[in-house]
Design a protein around this motif. Structure first.
Motif, PDB file in Angstrom:
ATOM      1  N   ILE A   7      59.923-116.942 -15.907  1.00 53.30           N
ATOM      2  CA  ILE A   7      58.976-116.291 -17.325  1.00 53.30           C
ATOM      3  C   ILE A   7      58.610-117.336 -17.970  1.00 53.30           C
ATOM      4  CG2 ILE A   7      59.236-114.602 -19.602  1.00 53.30           C
ATOM      5  CD1 ILE A   7      61.631-113.007 -17.683  1.00 53.30           C
ATOM      6  N   ALA A   8      59.443-118.425 -18.514  1.00 47.89           N
ATOM      7  CA  ALA A   8      58.959-119.887 -19.294  1.00 47.89           C
ATOM      8  C   ALA A   8      57.018-119.625 -18.416  1.00 47.89           C
ATOM      9  CB  ALA A   8      59.981-120.904 -19.432  1.00 47.89           C
ATOM     10  N   LEU A   9      57.231-120.531 -17.134  1.00 51.38           N
ATOM     11  CA  LEU A   9      56.183-121.086 -16.866  1.00 51.38           C
ATOM     12  C   LEU A   9      55.317-120.242 -17.033  1.00 51.38           C
ATOM     13  CD1 LEU A   9      57.606-122.627 -13.217  1.00 51.38           C
ATOM     14  CD2 LEU A   9      56.291-124.019 -15.607  1.00 51.38           C
ATOM     15  N   CYS A  10      55.479-118.963 -17.113  1.00 53.66           N
ATOM     16  CA  CYS A  10      54.469-117.495 -17.027  1.00 53.66           C
ATOM     17  C   CYS A  10      54.001-118.000 -18.478  1.00 53.66           C
ATOM     18  CB  CYS A  10      54.935-116.603 -17.299  1.00 53.66           C
ATOM     19  SG  CYS A  10      54.881-116.028 -15.171  1.00 53.66           S
ATOM     20  N   ILE A  11      54.716-118.414 -19.416  1.00 54.55           N
ATOM     21  CA  ILE A  11      53.895-118.483 -21.082  1.00 54.55           C
ATOM     22  C   ILE A  11      53.722-119.947 -20.984  1.00 54.55           C
ATOM     23  CG2 ILE A  11      55.090-118.418 -22.878  1.00 54.55           C
ATOM     24  CD1 ILE A  11      57.587-116.046 -21.957  1.00 54.55           C
ATOM     25  N   VAL A  12      53.684-120.333 -20.685  1.00 53.35           N
ATOM     26  CA  VAL A  12      53.533-121.772 -20.623  1.00 53.35           C
ATOM     27  C   VAL A  12      52.144-121.442 -19.948  1.00 53.35           C
ATOM     28  CG1 VAL A  12      53.637-124.620 -19.666  1.00 53.35           C
ATOM     29  CG2 VAL A  12      55.466-123.650 -20.614  1.00 53.35           C
ATOM     30  N   PHE A  13      52.108-121.459 -18.586  1.00 49.56           N
ATOM     31  CA  PHE A  13      50.009-121.522 -18.149  1.00 49.56           C
ATOM     32  C   PHE A  13      49.897-120.052 -19.132  1.00 49.56           C
ATOM     33  CE2 PHE A  13      52.655-121.779 -13.851  1.00 49.56           C
ATOM     34  CZ  PHE A  13      51.996-122.917 -13.803  1.00 49.56           C
ATOM     35  N   GLY A  19      44.787-118.083 -22.207  1.00 49.17           N
ATOM     36  CA  GLY A  19      45.521-116.035 -22.116  1.00 49.17           C
ATOM     37  C   GLY A  19      44.656-115.691 -20.454  1.00 49.17           C
ATOM     38  N   ILE A  20      44.166-116.358 -20.374  1.00 50.25           N
ATOM     39  CA  ILE A  20      43.186-116.346 -18.618  1.00 50.25           C
ATOM     40  C   ILE A  20      44.577-115.915 -17.429  1.00 50.25           C
ATOM     41  CG2 ILE A  20      42.272-117.331 -16.500  1.00 50.25           C
ATOM     42  CD1 ILE A  20      40.355-118.746 -18.937  1.00 50.25           C
ATOM     43  N   TYR A  21      45.691-117.460 -17.440  1.00 54.55           N
ATOM     44  CA  TYR A  21      46.870-116.691 -16.626  1.00 54.55           C
ATOM     45  C   TYR A  21      47.445-115.507 -16.748  1.00 54.55           C
ATOM     46  CZ  TYR A  21      51.060-116.841 -14.106  1.00 54.55           C
ATOM     47  OH  TYR A  21      51.936-116.793 -13.054  1.00 54.55           O
ATOM     48  N   THR A  22      46.881-114.388 -17.859  1.00 52.88           N
ATOM     49  CA  THR A  22      47.603-113.172 -18.499  1.00 52.88           C
ATOM     50  C   THR A  22      47.454-112.169 -17.588  1.00 52.88           C
ATOM     51  OG1 THR A  22      48.516-114.156 -20.629  1.00 52.88           O
ATOM     52  CG2 THR A  22      48.251-111.511 -20.123  1.00 52.88           C
ATOM     53  N   LEU A  23      45.449-112.621 -16.633  1.00 51.01           N
ATOM     54  CA  LEU A  23      45.258-111.779 -16.544  1.00 51.01           C
ATOM     55  C   LEU A  23      45.933-110.553 -14.369  1.00 51.01           C
ATOM     56  CD1 LEU A  23      41.230-112.127 -17.215  1.00 51.01           C
ATOM     57  CD2 LEU A  23      43.284-110.147 -17.932  1.00 51.01           C
ATOM     58  N   PHE A  24      46.583-112.287 -14.525  1.00 57.87           N
ATOM     59  CA  PHE A  24      46.911-112.453 -13.076  1.00 57.87           C
ATOM     60  C   PHE A  24      48.585-112.088 -13.455  1.00 57.87           C
ATOM     61  CE2 PHE A  24      49.961-114.996 -10.542  1.00 57.87           C
ATOM     62  CZ  PHE A  24      49.850-113.855  -9.574  1.00 57.87           C
ATOM     63  N   GLY A  98      51.796-108.581 -26.978  1.00 55.88           N
ATOM     64  CA  GLY A  98      51.839-108.244 -25.549  1.00 55.88           C
ATOM     65  C   GLY A  98      53.037-109.320 -24.579  1.00 55.88           C
ATOM     66  N   VAL A  99      52.269-111.263 -25.150  1.00 53.30           N
ATOM     67  CA  VAL A  99      53.555-111.779 -24.047  1.00 53.30           C
ATOM     68  C   VAL A  99      55.119-111.690 -23.377  1.00 53.30           C
ATOM     69  CG1 VAL A  99      53.776-114.414 -23.593  1.00 53.30           C
ATOM     70  CG2 VAL A  99      51.821-113.346 -24.165  1.00 53.30           C
ATOM     71  N   ILE A 100      55.580-111.506 -24.686  1.00 53.90           N
ATOM     72  CA  ILE A 100      56.277-110.285 -25.036  1.00 53.90           C
ATOM     73  C   ILE A 100      56.944-109.913 -24.033  1.00 53.90           C
ATOM     74  CG2 ILE A 100      58.845-110.101 -26.626  1.00 53.90           C
ATOM     75  CD1 ILE A 100      57.555-111.496 -29.048  1.00 53.90           C
ATOM     76  N   SER A 101      56.264-108.204 -24.420  1.00 50.67           N
ATOM     77  CA  SER A 101      56.261-107.104 -23.700  1.00 50.67           C
ATOM     78  C   SER A 101      56.248-107.653 -22.018  1.00 50.67           C
ATOM     79  CB  SER A 101      55.866-106.274 -23.840  1.00 50.67           C
ATOM     80  OG  SER A 101      54.796-106.039 -25.041  1.00 50.67           O
ATOM     81  N   ILE A 104      59.428-109.978 -20.730  1.00 57.56           N
ATOM     82  CA  ILE A 104      60.718-108.966 -21.009  1.00 57.56           C
ATOM     83  C   ILE A 104      60.279-107.587 -19.866  1.00 57.56           C
ATOM     84  CG2 ILE A 104      61.924-106.531 -21.706  1.00 57.56           C
ATOM     85  CD1 ILE A 104      60.833-107.312 -24.755  1.00 57.56           C
ATOM     86  N   MET A 105      59.268-107.387 -19.640  1.00 55.11           N
ATOM     87  CA  MET A 105      58.751-106.598 -17.780  1.00 55.11           C
ATOM     88  C   MET A 105      59.527-107.596 -17.214  1.00 55.11           C
ATOM     89  SD  MET A 105      55.795-105.396 -16.868  1.00 55.11           S
ATOM     90  CE  MET A 105      55.048-103.734 -18.261  1.00 55.11           C
ATOM     91  N   GLN A 106      58.800-108.801 -16.978  1.00 57.02           N
ATOM     92  CA  GLN A 106      59.470-109.596 -16.136  1.00 57.02           C
ATOM     93  C   GLN A 106      60.418-109.885 -15.510  1.00 57.02           C
ATOM     94  OE1 GLN A 106      56.757-111.461 -13.838  1.00 57.02           O
ATOM     95  NE2 GLN A 106      58.179-111.023 -12.670  1.00 57.02           N
ATOM     96  N   LEU A 107      61.629-109.889 -16.833  1.00 61.91           N
ATOM     97  CA  LEU A 107      63.154-110.413 -16.750  1.00 61.91           C
ATOM     98  C   LEU A 107      63.504-108.748 -15.669  1.00 61.91           C
ATOM     99  CD1 LEU A 107      65.113-112.117 -17.944  1.00 61.91           C
ATOM    100  CD2 LEU A 107      65.504-110.355 -19.935  1.00 61.91           C
ATOM    101  N   GLU A 108      63.134-108.023 -16.337  1.00 60.92           N
ATOM    102  CA  GLU A 108      63.635-107.182 -15.149  1.00 60.92           C
ATOM    103  C   GLU A 108      63.334-106.714 -14.643  1.00 60.92           C
ATOM    104  OE1 GLU A 108      65.134-104.036 -16.663  1.00 60.92           O
ATOM    105  OE2 GLU A 108      65.663-104.486 -18.750  1.00 60.92           O
TER     106      GLU A 108
END
Length: 115
Positions: A7-13, A19-24, A98-101, A104-108
């Motif tokens: 999750i930390a890497l997803c947020i850093v990316f 925000g482009i990584y958010t699409l992936f 939204g990134v926090i959402s 949390i979803m990724q954590l689940e």
């Protein structure tokens, strides 16, 4: 089978790519929720992205809400305490977190990847 993501890497990316990584990440989250829930007519990750872009983000709020409800139902099926993830995801996203959402979803989903 879904893949456990850091999750930390997803947020850093997400931050590094403006925000482009958010699409992936959203695509991946949608596909993983569909895999875990095994609903036959669920919206694919590509369609989630397309509908979110076409509706200027409104479909993304709807998708977060419904995905949260689906994850709540899965939690209840596993004997865990049921929360209100749909409402939490929706409110966080509406107020710009939204990134926090997604985190949390990724954590689940990481819990299902480990199982």
């Amino acid at each position: 089978m879904i893949e456990k993501k850091n999750i930390a890497l997803c947020i850093v990316f997400t931050i590094l790519t403006c925000g482009i990584y958010t699409l992936f990440w959203v695509f991946s989250l949608a596909e993983d929720v569909n895999t875990v829930d095994a609903r036959p007519n669920a919206t694919s990750g590509g369609l989630v992205l397309l509908f979110t872009i076409l509706t200027c983000g409104i479909y993304g709020w709807y998708w977060l809400y419904t995905s949260g409800d689906r994850l709540d139902a899965l939690r209840a099926g596993r004997g865990r305490a049921e929360g209100h993830l749909g409402i939490l995801f929706l409110l966080l996203s509406i107020f710009g977190f939204g990134v926090i959402s997604y985190a949390i979803m990724q954590l689940e989903l990481n819990e299902y990847a480990a199982a």
